[in-house]
Design an enzyme around this catalytic site. Structure first.
Site, PDB file in Angstrom:
ATOM      1  CG  ASP A 287      -1.799  -1.200   1.313  1.00 30.91           C
ATOM      2  OD1 ASP A 287      -2.591  -1.406   0.374  1.00 30.91           O
ATOM      3  OD2 ASP A 287      -1.696  -1.937   2.303  1.00 30.91           O
TER       4      ASP A 287
ATOM      5  CG  ASP B  61      -1.336   4.344   3.654  1.00 32.11           C
ATOM      6  OD1 ASP B  61      -2.147   3.910   2.814  1.00 32.11           O
ATOM      7  OD2 ASP B  61      -1.102   3.774   4.737  1.00 32.11           O
TER       8      ASP B  61
ATOM      9  CG  ASP C 297       3.016   3.373  14.522  1.00 31.84           C
ATOM     10  OD1 ASP C 297       3.865   3.888  13.776  1.00 31.84           O
ATOM     11  OD2 ASP C 297       2.344   2.374  14.188  1.00 31.84           O
TER      12      ASP C 297
END
Length: 385
Positions: free
Chosen positions: A69, A71, A135
């Site tokens: 992916d 993003d 994170d």
């Protein structure tokens, strides 16, 4: 090496970020999805900033696997992104972002968020605020494909090189605000060959109970990512060591606590699962679930005795289905995939089932029982001729 400067609260000029050039980060532009590049170019043409962010940048730098992916983050708000891309839709009620669709591919485009309300607030902000919501440092890198530069506010590049998982969000709040980050931490540790510092590992052990509040649908999503990673053995081994496993597969954890042999066999099966994923990543989920439930099904009864007694195959299947459905909770995969896995395990342990599994897609590997059945069928056809 370049630097991005800003000012502190007193107006003094300070270094805010390190800017790595193509020669330093070595990300090949050809490894970036063309549609992701198009999204960024169109956002920039409209006067906005835009970057590829997170796991894709990490994987491109580590270089061990291609990103699944891409993003994208930008200073354009969701409504403005929607105006630029007709092939898009705004999703989410509180945390609104945009999905831009190119055929079967979906790209998540989000707006920079503020950290004024912690790492889960929904106020729009700046890139300097947005980075402090990421994170771990290895996921907090911003890549600009138009300049081919990586922007690093948190020494994420150094942590990638040192193979260290370091939180960006303060330790006292990172797992409280989102307990799933504990699963991400152990997953990144296994997939990037990075170590969890003692303080992080210890914090996870003492915060593991927080996973109990996560919905089954979200835990299912995370477990499927683990199963599809090719590193399930390593990830779940760390999950056992940190106390997370009992919230991911409580039934398996309970059996392991009373049977050392079951634990050994379970992880041997996970090795087989990882080998399958690495050689046939596109095989159906049912083939992967097969290895997750195989040893549990073996432990359910004396199968040789059941076969000698000629217990009804349909009865055996019905009993096994109920047991397996409870065994994998809170995971909730598609019913037909779990059925496929159960039927194939039963066939492979010798249950002469008339309840045949769904037909496999072309190119998918056969289980040992299917290979034997196919060979016997061909031999029979040869004798008929």
């Amino acid at each position: 090496m370049l630097y991005r400067y800003g000012t502190d609260s007193n107006g003094k000029l300070i270094k805010k970020a390190v800017v790595y050039t193509k020669q330093e980060h070595k990300i090949p532009l050809g490894n970036i999805d063309r549609d992701a590049l198009q999204i960024i170019h169109r956002l920039k043409e409209a006067g906005y900033t835009a970057y590829i962010v997170g796991g894709a940048v990490r994987d491109l730098i580590v270089g061990t696997k291609a990103p699944k992916d891409f993003d994208i983050v930008t200073d354009a708000t969701p409504s403005k992104i929607k105006r630029i891309f007709r092939n898009s839709r705004i999703i989410g009620k509180r945390f609104r972002l945009v999905h831009v669709v190119f055929g079967p591919k979906i790209f998540e485009v989000s707006t920079f968020r503020s950290n004024a309300e912690g790492s889960v607030g929904n106020e729009f902000g700046t890139i300097e605020q947005d980075v402090m919501r990421r994170d771990f440092s290895i996921n907090a890198l911003y890549y600009d494909p138009t300049t081919e530069q990586v922007i690093d506010y948190v020494n994420g590049m150094k942590d990638i090189k040192k193979h260290v998982i370091r939180p960006v969000i303060p330790m006292e709040s990172i797992f409280v605000e989102d307990p799933v980050r504990m699963l991400r931490a152990i997953k990144y540790s296994a997939t990037t060959n990075a170590k969890l510092p003692f303080m992080v590992r210890n914090k996870i052990k003492h915060s593991a109970y927080l996973l109990a509040q996560i919905s089954p649908s979200r835990l299912t999503e995370e477990l499927l990512k683990i199963i599809n990673s090719g590193f399930a053995h390593q990830i779940l081994q760390i999950a056992v060591e940190t106390g997370l496993f009992m919230y991911l597969q409580p039934s398996a954890a309970s059996i392991m606590a009373s049977s050392k042999n079951y634990g050994v066999d379970y992880f041997k099966s996970l090795n087989k699962l990882d080998n399958l994923v690495k050689t046939s990543s596109d095989c159906r989920l049912g083939m992967k679930l097969y290895y997750l439930i195989y040893d549990f099904i073996l432990s359910l009864t004396d199968w040789k005795k059941e076969i000698l007694l000629k217990t009804s195959a349909n009865e055996l299947y019905a009993r096994t289905w109920t047991e397996c459905r409870n065994f994998i909770l809170p995971m909730n995969p598609q019913r037909r995939e779990l059925e496929f896995a159960i039927k194939n395990v039963l066939k492979d342990i010798g249950v002469p089932s008339k309840v045949m599994p769904a037909k496999k897609p072309a190119g998918e590997k056969k289980t040992p029982a299917e290979k034997k059945h196919s060979s016997e069928k061909k031999s029979g056809e040869g004798r008929k001729k």
